[in-house]
Design an enzyme around this catalytic site. Sequence first.
Site, PDB file in Angstrom:
ATOM      1  N   HIS A 135      15.697   1.534  40.640  1.00  0.00           N
ATOM      2  CA  HIS A 135      15.346   2.477  41.691  1.00  0.00           C
ATOM      3  C   HIS A 135      16.331   3.653  41.691  1.00  0.00           C
ATOM      4  O   HIS A 135      17.356   3.627  41.011  1.00  0.00           O
ATOM      5  CB  HIS A 135      15.364   1.802  43.071  1.00  0.00           C
ATOM      6  CG  HIS A 135      14.159   0.967  43.338  1.00  0.00           C
ATOM      7  ND1 HIS A 135      14.070  -0.349  42.964  1.00  0.00           N
ATOM      8  CD2 HIS A 135      12.975   1.265  43.946  1.00  0.00           C
ATOM      9  CE1 HIS A 135      12.895  -0.838  43.322  1.00  0.00           C
ATOM     10  NE2 HIS A 135      12.211   0.122  43.926  1.00  0.00           N
ATOM     11  N   LYS A 139      18.484   4.456  47.290  1.00  0.00           N
ATOM     12  CA  LYS A 139      17.932   3.226  47.859  1.00  0.00           C
ATOM     13  C   LYS A 139      19.058   2.384  48.422  1.00  0.00           C
ATOM     14  O   LYS A 139      20.035   2.087  47.739  1.00  0.00           O
ATOM     15  CB  LYS A 139      17.146   2.439  46.806  1.00  0.00           C
ATOM     16  CG  LYS A 139      16.456   1.218  47.398  1.00  0.00           C
ATOM     17  CD  LYS A 139      15.422   0.628  46.464  1.00  0.00           C
ATOM     18  CE  LYS A 139      14.757  -0.604  47.076  1.00  0.00           C
ATOM     19  NZ  LYS A 139      14.070  -0.307  48.348  1.00  0.00           N
TER      20      LYS A 139
END
Length: 238
Positions: A135, A139
Site C-alpha cells: 500500500h 496507510k
Amino acid sequence: MKIALIGYGKMGHAIEEIALERGHEIVLKVGIENIEENTIENIQKADVAIEFTGPEVAFDNVIKCLDAGVPVVSGSTGWLQRFEEATVYCNKKNGALLYASNFSVGVNIFFAINKKLAELMAPHTEYDVSVTEIHHTQKKDAPSGTAITLAEGILHSIKQKKKWVNEVSRNREELQIISERIDPAPGTHIITYSSEIDDIEIKHTAHNRKGFATGAVLAAEFLPGKKGIYSMSDVLGL
C-alpha cells in the site's frame, strides 16, 4: 438517497464523486476541519451514513450513527477488536451496520477465490502459504484489513496454520503477512503457495480508489430499510 460522509479524506472525496454520479445527495461531509459538525442531529438528515475515518475514532462514529437511527456503512480498518461490541450495540438499537475491510467488487470476488483455493490446497501440506500486501506510505494500519480478511479465509481451511503474524516467519504454524509501503500503490494483495516443486499465486492489484468508492456506494444503496449486520458478500450475493 441522502448520504452522510463521516470522513472526508481521499476516500471520502472519491465516494462523493461516485455518489453524485449515481444521483445521490450528500447532506453532510465531516472532515478534520469541521469535526464539530459530526453530531447526531446532522447525521439524522441522511438516509444512510458512510464512515471512512481512522481506527481511533471509527467505533465511536459507528455508535453515533446507530444512536442517530441511521444505517451505517463502515470501511475503517484497525478497530475490529471492538466489532463484536458494535454488533451487540447495533442489535440492541435495532439498527443496521455493514462493515467491509474492502468494498471493491473485484477484491470481494478475490476473497471468494482465496477461500476456494485454500480449500483445494488444504490436503497438500507440502505447500506453505503466505500473504503479501503493498500500500501507499500514508496507510495508517498494517497489515491491511484486506490482508487480514484474506488470512482469516486461509486459516479457516489450512489447519496447520494456527494464527497470522505480521512479520517474516519460518514457523510452519504461523501464516506470515508481509506489509510493504510504497508510493503511489493504492493496494496490491498476493497469496502464494510454495513447495519444492512449484508455486501457485493469486494476485489482486487496484489501479485507483474508484473500485473501493463504487463498492461503498453500492453498500449504501443496499442498507436502508434493513436491520442487523451485513457484509459485501450480502451486497454482491457471494
